[in-house]
Enzyme design. Structure first.
Site, mmCIF file in Angstrom:
data_model
loop_
_atom_site.group_PDB
_atom_site.id
_atom_site.type_symbol
_atom_site.label_atom_id
_atom_site.label_comp_id
_atom_site.label_asym_id
_atom_site.label_seq_id
_atom_site.Cartn_x
_atom_site.Cartn_y
_atom_site.Cartn_z
ATOM 1 N N ASN A 1 -5.970 -26.113 30.243
ATOM 2 C CA ASN A 1 -7.071 -26.863 30.506
ATOM 3 C C ASN A 1 -7.961 -27.947 29.582
ATOM 4 O O ASN A 1 -8.703 -28.454 30.085
ATOM 5 C CB ASN A 1 -7.612 -25.869 31.044
ATOM 6 N N CYS B 1 -3.371 -33.308 39.471
ATOM 7 C CA CYS B 1 -3.400 -33.635 38.123
ATOM 8 C C CYS B 1 -2.227 -32.245 37.037
ATOM 9 O O CYS B 1 -2.139 -32.833 36.429
ATOM 10 C CB CYS B 1 -5.169 -32.465 36.760
ATOM 11 N N LYS C 1 -13.180 -19.695 36.030
ATOM 12 C CA LYS C 1 -13.887 -20.050 35.858
ATOM 13 C C LYS C 1 -15.642 -20.454 35.735
ATOM 14 O O LYS C 1 -16.451 -20.521 34.857
ATOM 15 C CB LYS C 1 -13.350 -21.886 36.316
ATOM 16 N N ASP D 1 -9.355 -31.732 42.089
ATOM 17 C CA ASP D 1 -8.160 -32.012 42.281
ATOM 18 C C ASP D 1 -6.954 -31.730 43.722
ATOM 19 O O ASP D 1 -6.268 -32.412 43.318
ATOM 20 C CB ASP D 1 -7.978 -31.327 41.597
#
Length: 363
Positions: free
Chosen positions: A67, A188, A83, A127
């Site tokens: 990340n 991603c 996170k 995402d």
């Protein structure tokens, strides 16, 4: 030392279009940021820095070493930490006038309405296609504006959906651009992304929120902006309202919006990194294993039978030996779990296991 609002927001207050009235609107606003990754983390930090009064962060994931090249508000010491929690602590240190809260649970069909109920603006920083459509449909049903952002390699997409218009109607939503959820678009992890486009789209989403709250400028309504970083080209796709509230409410009743990356995984279909290492270390055990990597160009510390991109994974094309155990692997264990489910659905009696946490955990 705690600064005053005039000190902290001096540059914004100097703008005649903002001033004290606009700053007060920001202070009274509440924003939900779903996803604290490449898009969501800078969005949250910049919104708090702009003076948004209440900010709620939602992300089920932990910081991964992969990340850091684009999620610049995390550091090496944050790896493996939640996170949303890490980002919340960061914001509290620099935004004394923002009340920030967070949730480490994934947003689901059963929780989405409760999360958006007392929120002014919802920001999509995910995402995950199922989550994007879940947010869109819920916002349409509850008459909430949604600031949308999405990425694909060198392309970025941004729009402001479902905004109340002067005539009492609402602007277009995600389904007016893409009526049905695509099944062949990689995230991603699968497609890759350059960090520059991530920051660009995040800042455009922040800009949309600030315009909505203060009432200045022209939001990106009834259109989808598509920007390519390699060619510096921009396309604005004009949208017309076709999928209205009643139609979306019917869709909401029948769709599950399940994303295997967010949903719980069957513990009976898992193999830990430690157990896989143990089995591979014994020749007799390793002969009974067939390892399938579901991402192209995935570097593995062991030999694999084959590599298959998840979007092209077809269980019908896999020649199986029912005397063996199949282990599905990917970078972090999400896409491989999707492949595990597909293979188990095709061959219920076949021994299929997902490498928990993926190669990141194995290393």
């Amino acid at each position: 030392m705690k600064p005053t609002k005039k000190q902290l927001f001096k540059r914004q207050l100097t703008l005649s279009e903002i001033g004290e009235v606009g700053q007060e609107k920001l202070q009274n606003a509440s924003v939900l940021v779903v996803g604290c990754g490449g898009l969501g983390s800078p969005i949250a930090v910049y919104l708090a820095s702009s003076g948004i009064g209440k900010l709620h962060l939602v992300d089920f994931d932990t910081v991964d070493i992969t990340n850091l090249h684009r999620q610049v508000f995390y550091c090496l010491d944050d790896v493996d930490r939640p996170k949303a929690e890490v980002l919340s602590k960061f914001i509290k240190k620099r935004a004394p006038f923002t009340e920030v809260t967070f949730s480490n649970n994934p947003i689901t069909k059963s929780t989405v309405f409760e999360l958006i109920e007392n929120i002014d603006i919802i920001v999509d920083g995910t995402d995950s296609l199922p989550t994007k459509y879940l947010l869109n449909d819920a916002c349409v049903i509850k008459n909430k504006p949604l600031v949308y952002g999405s990425l694909y390699k060198f392309d970025g997409y941004v729009a402001t959906f479902n905004v109340l218009q002067k005539d009492g109607s609402y602007s277009t939503n995600l389904r007016d651009a893409f009526p049905e959820m695509a099944t062949d678009i990689p995230n991603c992890e699968e497609a890759g992304t350059l960090n520059a486009i991530v920051g660009m789209i995040a800042m455009q989403q922040v800009n949309e929120v600030l315009k909505l709250v203060t009432g200045i400028g022209k939001p990106l309504t009834n259109q989808l902006r598509i920007y390519n970083t390699l060619q510096n080209t921009e396309l604005k796709m004009k949208l017309k309202p076709v999928f209205l509230k009643d139609k979306i409410a019917k869709l909401f009743k029948v769709q599950t919006y399940v994303d295997f990356a967010c949903a719980g995984q069957n513990p009976d279909w898992q193999i830990s990194p430690e157990e896989l290492k143990k089995r591979l270390s014994f020749r007799a055990e390793s002969k009974n294993l067939e390892i399938i990597a579901v991402l192209n160009n995935l570097k593995l510390p062991f030999e694999v039978q084959q590599t298959i991109h998840i979007n092209n994974f077809d269980a019908d094309k896999i020649k199986v030996d029912k005397s063996k155990t199949y282990v599905m692997v990917c970078q972090r264990g999400f896409n491989s779990y999707r492949a595990t489910v597909k293979l188990k659905n095709k061959y219920p009696d076949l021994k299929v296991l997902n490498l928990t946490g993926g190669i990141s955990s194995y290393k």
